[in-house]
Design a protein around this motif. Structure first.
Motif, PDB file in Angstrom:
ATOM      1  N   THR A 174       7.831  -4.643  -1.801  1.00  0.00           N
ATOM      2  CA  THR A 174       7.039  -3.487  -1.398  1.00  0.00           C
ATOM      3  C   THR A 174       7.465  -3.023  -0.011  1.00  0.00           C
ATOM      4  OG1 THR A 174       5.163  -4.218  -2.718  1.00  0.00           O
ATOM      5  CG2 THR A 174       4.701  -2.638  -0.974  1.00  0.00           C
TER       6      THR A 174
ATOM      7  N   SER B 164       7.168   0.207  -4.533  1.00  0.00           N
ATOM      8  CA  SER B 164       7.463  -1.179  -4.917  1.00  0.00           C
ATOM      9  C   SER B 164       8.594  -1.217  -5.929  1.00  0.00           C
ATOM     10  CB  SER B 164       6.224  -1.857  -5.498  1.00  0.00           C
ATOM     11  OG  SER B 164       5.192  -1.942  -4.529  1.00  0.00           O
TER      12      SER B 164
ATOM     13  N   SER C 237       3.007   3.147   0.014  1.00  0.00           N
ATOM     14  CA  SER C 237       4.099   2.207  -0.219  1.00  0.00           C
ATOM     15  C   SER C 237       4.778   2.480  -1.551  1.00  0.00           C
ATOM     16  CB  SER C 237       3.568   0.765  -0.206  1.00  0.00           C
ATOM     17  OG  SER C 237       2.958   0.460   1.029  1.00  0.00           O
TER      18      SER C 237
ATOM     19  N   SER D  25       7.740  -8.979  -6.590  1.00  0.00           N
ATOM     20  CA  SER D  25       8.081  -7.571  -6.339  1.00  0.00           C
ATOM     21  C   SER D  25       8.366  -7.369  -4.871  1.00  0.00           C
ATOM     22  CB  SER D  25       6.937  -6.648  -6.786  1.00  0.00           C
ATOM     23  OG  SER D  25       5.769  -6.898  -6.036  1.00  0.00           O
TER      24      SER D  25
END
Length: 419
Positions: free
Chosen positions: A69, A42, A40, A67
């Motif tokens: 992601t 972010s 991932s 955040s």
């Protein structure tokens, strides 16, 4: 009419929005570093628009939290199902090919090597610059002065042209710059070329390679390699010299010699006197105190005496050149310390001299001075002197031997040997 294909239009609608540019940038960075497009990525503190864009792309509610992601595998699968060949193919189609950082680094290093090649060639034939060349790499000086290989290549081409002229016999700084760089201001203070040439000049004259901030120190470095900033500030202190009395310089020297007084000669005066200065023997000293004491003690009877005044100025070099052309033999005395050795080495290399109470035996017989500091240097005029100075580890200033020097000048002939 649009210049883009329907496939490109669909791709731009999927991941080409401004609010998804951060995601595309992260993917391109991974491709450039040859990092797999897994896991991932972010984004901290996303805007509402960035949250909505990710929600639209993945077909889910806008995410919450501090955040944002995104799972790369999910985006890759979505793009494949839409017929865009996956994430890597999509960002390449969207913004063009991604250059590999490793390939770019290799290309950049190759360009830097090519730019530095003329410098390496110039230094190869000058062993006195070998340590300085390594210092350039260690400090990254060239890469600080030139932002890229192309700029470095231009800088070094000019540098090599200047270096080929050093040390000079006596030349104005502006003229040297004009003749080597086609720019009379190329060597002015603050210019990259000036900084580089000055560091090399320090190496050539036995000084530390790092820059010195004062104008006076820079002037001294230029003078040490025969370059002067003007003809009036560069001067040399003398006593007992003579020249053709019908010449302007000869008239000045005759007046001072008759009065037994020291004469300060400017580079301008010396450059305008073309005829050799005739003298059988000329004593050279490092410090003005010897001239002053000789004037007090001997006055008009003093034999020709020249003070180099530390690292010789352009005026000193010009005067010594005129004296050497007139057949003079030089006898030199200076301080017994590593700075004095560097000065003597420059004189020995350029004009040669007979040591005047300046051998290993003279040093060992001299009175004790203060602690000797600095980097040891060879003493080609007296091979054992350097070792003797390292072993005794005391500096002996010229003033401590003043009585002996005056006695030699008074005798104006062979001086007592100390062994």
């Amino acid at each position: 009419m649009s210049d883009t294909s329907p496939d490109e239009e669909r791709l731009r609608r999927l991941i080409g929005a401004e609010d998804l540019s951060w995601l595309v940038d992260r993917v391109r960075q991974r491709i450039a570093r040859n990092v797999p497009l897994t896991g991932s990525v972010s984004l901290g503190d996303p805007t509402a628009g960035q949250r909505r864009a990710v929600a639209v792309l993945l077909g889910r509610r806008p995410p919450t939290g501090t955040s944002l992601t995104v799972n790369l595998a999910s985006v890759d699968a979505l793009l494949r199902s839409a017929g865009h060949g996956g994430l890597a193919a999509a960002v390449t189609a969207l913004n063009g090919p991604v250059a590999s950082l490793s390939v770019e680094r290799l290309r950049a290093e190759r360009a830097w090597r090519q730019a530095l090649s003329p410098l390496d060639t110039a230094v190869t034939g000058r062993p006195e610059l070998a340590e300085w060349r390594s210092w350039l790499d260690a400090t990254g000086m060239i890469r600080r002065l030139a932002p890229g290989p192309a700029e470095a290549a231009a800088l070094l081409a000019s540098f090599v042209a200047v270096l080929d002229r050093l040390p000079a016999r006596s030349i104005p700084l502006g003229r040297l710059a004009a003749e080597t760089c086609l720019d009379a201001h190329a060597l002015d203070d603050g210019r990259p070329l000036s900084a580089l040439v000055l560091s090399a000049a320090r190496a050539l004259t036995g000084r530390p390679f790092r820059s010195e901030s004062s104008a006076e120190s820079r002037r001294a470095v230029w003078a040490a390699v025969g370059v002067h900033l003007d003809e009036l500030s560069s001067a040399v202190l003398t006593l007992g010299l003579a020249a053709d009395p019908s010449s302007p310089l000869g008239a000045v020297l005759a007046a001072h010699r008759g009065a037994g007084e020291p004469a300060i000669l400017t580079l301008r005066q010396l450059r305008r006197h073309a005829a050799p200065l005739v003298a059988e023997r000329v004593h050279l000293c490092e410090n003005p105190v010897v001239i002053a004491a000789a004037a007090d003690d001997l006055g008009p009877a003093c034999p020709p005496l020249v003070c180099v005044g530390g690292h010789p100025s352009a005026a000193v070099w010009r005067l010594l050149s005129l004296l050497r052309e007139g057949g003079a033999a030089f006898l030199y005395h200076g301080d017994f310390d590593w700075g004095g050795v560097a000065i003597a080495t420059a004189l020995h290399q350029r004009v040669g001299f007979i040591p005047w109470r300046y051998s290993s035996a003279d040093y060992l017989a001299a009175p004790d001075g203060s602690a000797l500091t600095g980097r040891p240097l060879p003493t080609p005029w007296s091979a054992e002197l350097s070792s003797a100075m390292e072993a005794r580890a005391l500096r002996v200033e010229e003033e401590l031997l003043l009585d002996h020097l005056l006695r030699d000048l008074r005798a104006s002939g062979p001086w007592p040997s100390t062994g």
